[in-house]
Design a protein around this motif. Structure first.
Motif, PDB file in Angstrom:
ATOM      1  N   ARG A  15       0.835  -1.203   0.000  1.00  0.00           N
ATOM      2  CA  ARG A  15       0.000   0.000   0.000  1.00  0.00           C
ATOM      3  C   ARG A  15       0.875   1.260   0.000  1.00  0.00           C
ATOM      4  O   ARG A  15       0.573   2.226  -0.707  1.00  0.00           O
ATOM      5  CB  ARG A  15      -0.918  -0.021   1.216  1.00  0.00           C
ATOM      6  N   PHE A  16       1.924   1.246   0.810  1.00  0.00           N
ATOM      7  CA  PHE A  16       2.852   2.381   0.792  1.00  0.00           C
ATOM      8  C   PHE A  16       3.513   2.498  -0.580  1.00  0.00           C
ATOM      9  O   PHE A  16       3.682   3.605  -1.105  1.00  0.00           O
ATOM     10  CB  PHE A  16       3.920   2.207   1.871  1.00  0.00           C
ATOM     11  N   TYR A  17       3.901   1.368  -1.141  1.00  0.00           N
ATOM     12  CA  TYR A  17       4.592   1.377  -2.429  1.00  0.00           C
ATOM     13  C   TYR A  17       3.690   1.949  -3.517  1.00  0.00           C
ATOM     14  O   TYR A  17       4.123   2.775  -4.337  1.00  0.00           O
ATOM     15  CB  TYR A  17       5.026  -0.046  -2.780  1.00  0.00           C
ATOM     16  N   VAL A  18       2.438   1.500  -3.548  1.00  0.00           N
ATOM     17  CA  VAL A  18       1.512   1.971  -4.583  1.00  0.00           C
ATOM     18  C   VAL A  18       1.316   3.474  -4.472  1.00  0.00           C
ATOM     19  O   VAL A  18       1.384   4.203  -5.474  1.00  0.00           O
ATOM     20  CB  VAL A  18       0.162   1.235  -4.460  1.00  0.00           C
ATOM     21  N   LEU A  72       5.366   9.154  -7.997  1.00  0.00           N
ATOM     22  CA  LEU A  72       6.607   9.275  -8.767  1.00  0.00           C
ATOM     23  C   LEU A  72       6.363   9.023 -10.252  1.00  0.00           C
ATOM     24  O   LEU A  72       6.857   9.764 -11.113  1.00  0.00           O
ATOM     25  CB  LEU A  72       7.652   8.296  -8.229  1.00  0.00           C
ATOM     26  N   CYS A  73       5.610   7.982 -10.556  1.00  0.00           N
ATOM     27  CA  CYS A  73       5.346   7.677 -11.966  1.00  0.00           C
ATOM     28  C   CYS A  73       4.501   8.771 -12.617  1.00  0.00           C
ATOM     29  O   CYS A  73       4.682   9.082 -13.798  1.00  0.00           O
ATOM     30  CB  CYS A  73       4.635   6.325 -12.081  1.00  0.00           C
ATOM     31  N   LEU A  74       3.596   9.360 -11.860  1.00  0.00           N
ATOM     32  CA  LEU A  74       2.800  10.456 -12.404  1.00  0.00           C
ATOM     33  C   LEU A  74       3.701  11.631 -12.770  1.00  0.00           C
ATOM     34  O   LEU A  74       3.575  12.224 -13.847  1.00  0.00           O
ATOM     35  CB  LEU A  74       1.745  10.888 -11.383  1.00  0.00           C
ATOM     36  N   GLY A  75       4.623  11.970 -11.868  1.00  0.00           N
ATOM     37  CA  GLY A  75       5.565  13.043 -12.175  1.00  0.00           C
ATOM     38  C   GLY A  75       6.469  12.695 -13.340  1.00  0.00           C
ATOM     39  O   GLY A  75       6.732  13.537 -14.209  1.00  0.00           O
ATOM     40  N   LEU A 135       9.209  10.387   0.881  1.00  0.00           N
ATOM     41  CA  LEU A 135       8.638  10.532   2.226  1.00  0.00           C
ATOM     42  C   LEU A 135       7.696   9.373   2.548  1.00  0.00           C
ATOM     43  O   LEU A 135       7.744   8.809   3.652  1.00  0.00           O
ATOM     44  CB  LEU A 135       7.896  11.866   2.335  1.00  0.00           C
ATOM     45  N   LEU A 136       6.851   9.006   1.590  1.00  0.00           N
ATOM     46  CA  LEU A 136       5.928   7.893   1.841  1.00  0.00           C
ATOM     47  C   LEU A 136       6.676   6.581   2.033  1.00  0.00           C
ATOM     48  O   LEU A 136       6.333   5.772   2.911  1.00  0.00           O
ATOM     49  CB  LEU A 136       4.952   7.762   0.677  1.00  0.00           C
ATOM     50  N   SER A 189       9.646   2.617   7.919  1.00  0.00           N
ATOM     51  CA  SER A 189       9.476   2.701   9.370  1.00  0.00           C
ATOM     52  C   SER A 189       8.397   1.733   9.838  1.00  0.00           C
ATOM     53  O   SER A 189       8.562   1.038  10.850  1.00  0.00           O
ATOM     54  CB  SER A 189       9.113   4.134   9.765  1.00  0.00           C
ATOM     55  N   ASP A 190       7.302   1.677   9.076  1.00  0.00           N
ATOM     56  CA  ASP A 190       6.234   0.725   9.409  1.00  0.00           C
ATOM     57  C   ASP A 190       6.739  -0.705   9.291  1.00  0.00           C
ATOM     58  O   ASP A 190       6.386  -1.570  10.102  1.00  0.00           O
ATOM     59  CB  ASP A 190       5.054   0.955   8.468  1.00  0.00           C
TER      60      ASP A 190
END
Length: 602
Positions: free
Chosen positions: A335-338, A344-347, A378-379, A385-386
């Motif tokens: 979920r964090f990765y998506v 990032l992919c949008l940019g 950041l995400l 960390s999670d």
């Protein structure tokens, strides 16, 4: 230093200059977008010089806010006529908008004169040869009061790939201020990426988690890409190596995506969740990105860029699709990765669309990768960390299970040890019983008699009444002679069993002293009580009714000699004394005719 060449304009050039419409400009005005004011011409032969371009037809007007020619093997000519409407001289700057364009050849024609000022720029020249000592490729332009000039710009590339050009006209002061603002934003971005990368590199050194190491790897390549893309390393690190700088830009881009693929493999644990074909697809795309990075050093810039874009987009799309599938099945890291790599992919898509002229240039498309990367980093930092928290909880759970398993194992081992100790005690007891018991009769043996008497009598005066009886079977030798040793053994076992059956108290002990002779140690408070107890034993033997052909009575009988101590003794009584006194009474019973009890108090 800019390279300046001056030549004759020629009559053809003067005639062509009259066709341009003048663009009024004042130094105090804000930055002016020159794209809608530009006229451009495609030179497919790439051979036109200034006079040829002035004489050529087919000029087109610029549209939007950037000139985007995409990938073409042509050269392009762009022209403006600019008038300084101010009564004061002005220092102007025509800014191409970024540091990435191969060749920019400027021609400045000042009306009323016969000179053409030529200035060369572009990132295929050493940084020291740029017209201005700034990262952006720009033309400094000095304008006299009310002066009108024509600016002709020839654009060409090393291998056909044109960057979008958001060309603007600045005053020198506004250009410098814009560069300061951009440098400030870049410094903030680069500092953030560097801080995240170094922190996770140190964290990797502590935890040795591969995902954290690949995160630091991604941050490092992203930082190098941005520094190269914005001309920082060209300006400060290798200003004299422009060709290497162009190759290094593509290298860092492909390497960053390869590091992203490795991060996905470790962070999402794709090896645990994917079947082999999908896993191999991710690994192949990572390898292709590495190959594109190495190809960037060969000088085939456009080919490398195209290959890098294709493999990077495929790798990003595949890992994003796989992560989405895992996220839909409740995989928390996915979920964090998506969320992160979707940004990032949008940019990145915005930036690629700008480069390929699919969308007009804008703030998001220009800074898309930096914007998307900032939020993605950041995400993903939160995701790592999670992950560490989850690993910590998992470690606690594993330690708890291990502790419970250890406790269960210890309990099992303790039970086994206790069981074995009990078995050992039982074996020791059996061994002890064997060592102190007469094998034939089950009574205690002579050895135990000696040891027990030593403990009971030798070390302290006797304080309680004590009786010791010695008995043996009458005419037992004749019994053995007549009926045999085996029959005699059966008689001994039967007699021992009959006597032991009469023993009611734990302190009453029967010993086989040898042959048919037995000893009985017991307590009796009176002499008469001792006699009655022994008489009961004598009758128990008679009640066996064992036939004895060699005895006058016709059955097996026994004679008993008893010594009884009813008063405390002044000194310890030895087992020799005990035995001797009871044995004397036994002889008395035999002399008196056998099958009787002889008792004498001592």
């Amino acid at each position: 230093m800019a390279r300046l060449a001056i030549g004759l304009a020629g009559l053809v050039g003067l005639a062509g200059a009259q066709a341009l419409e003048a663009l009024p400009w004042q130094p105090q005005a804000s930055a002016l977008n020159l794209v809608p004011q530009a006229e451009w011409l495609e030179d497919r032969s790439t051979r036109l010089d200034l006079n040829g371009a002035r004489a050529a037809g087919g000029w087109q007007y610029g549209r939007g806010n950037a000139l985007a020619f995409g990938y073409k093997p042509s050269a392009f000519w762009v022209r403006w006529r600019i008038t300084n409407t101010s009564p004061q001289p002005a220092d102007a700057v025509i800014d191409l908008g970024h540091p990435r364009h191969d060749h920019a050849h400027w021609h400045v024609l000042r009306l009323g004169g016969s000179r053409v000022e030529q200035v060369h720029g572009g990132d295929r020249l050493p940084f020291a040869q740029q017209p201005l000592p700034q990262r952006h490729i720009a033309l400094p332009l000095q304008l006299a009061p009310r002066e009108t000039v024509e600016v002709w710009l020839r654009l060409s590339t090393h291998d056909g790939l044109f960057e979008p050009l958001p060309i603007t006209l600045h005053s020198r002061s506004s250009f410098d201020a814009a560069m300061v603002r951009e440098d400030t934003l870049l410094t903030l971005f680069h500092g953030s990426v560097l801080a995240l990368g170094l922190f996770h590199l140190l964290l990797f050194g502590v935890t040795r988690q591969k995902a954290i190491g690949h995160y630091a790897h991604c941050a490092g390549w992203l930082l190098l890409w941005s520094l190269t893309s914005h001309g920082k390393v060209w300006q400060h690190v290798w200003p004299g190596a422009p060709d290497f700088n162009n190759g290094f830009l593509t290298l860092t881009s492909s390497a960053a995506f390869a590091a992203m693929g490795l991060f996905a493999l470790s962070y999402l644990r794709l090896r645990d969740h994917l079947i082999r074909p999908w896993l191999m697809a991710v690994q192949v795309l990572v390898a292709l990105n590495v190959g594109a990075a190495l190809l960037a050093l060969t000088g085939y810039h456009a080919l490398t860029v195209m290959l890098g874009w294709v493999t990077s987009l495929l790798l990003s799309s595949l890992t994003l699709a796989l992560a989405t599938r895992l996220a839909l099945h409740g995989h928390r890291p996915a979920r964090f990765y998506v969320a992160a790599f979707a940004l990032l992919c949008l940019g990145a898509l915005g930036y690629f669309a700008q480069v390929t002229a699919l969308v007009p240039i804008n703030g998001f498309s220009t800074w898309g990768i930096e914007i998307g990367a900032t939020f993605a980093m950041l995400l993903l930092a939160l995701g790592l960390s999670d992950m560490l928290d989850a690993l910590g909880l998992e470690k606690v759970a594993v330690e708890r299970r291990a502790r419970l398993a250890q406790q269960a194992l210890v309990g099992k081992l303790e039970a086994q040890l206790k069981e074995r100790a009990q078995a050992l005690d039982a074996a020791n007891r059996r061994l002890y019983e064997v060592s102190v018991t007469d094998e034939l009769t089950g009574a205690f043996n002579r050895r135990h008699f000696n040891d027990f008497c030593a403990q009971l009598l030798d070390y302290a005066p006797r304080q309680e009444p004590l009786a010791f009886c010695i008995f043996d079977l009458d005419h037992f030798k004749a019994f053995n002679d007549l009926l045999g040793q085996a029959a005699g053994d059966q008689v001994l076992r039967a007699v021992s069993g009959a006597v032991r059956a009469e023993l009611r108290r734990s302190g009453d002990l029967l010993f086989r002293l040898g042959g048919e002779e037995f000893g009985l140690l017991f307590t009796a408070t009176t002499k008469e009580g001792a006699r009655q107890f022994v008489e009961r034993l004598r009758h128990a033997i008679r009640q066996l009714h064992i036939t004895h052909p060699g005895s006058p009575t016709g059955i097996v009988t026994a004679s008993f000699g008893v010594a009884w101590w009813g008063q405390p003794l002044g000194s310890p009584l030895s087992r020799e004394q005990l035995y001797a006194q009871a044995d004397a009474q036994l002889h008395g019973a035999k002399k008196a005719g056998r099958d009787q009890v002889s008792l004498l108090p001592v």
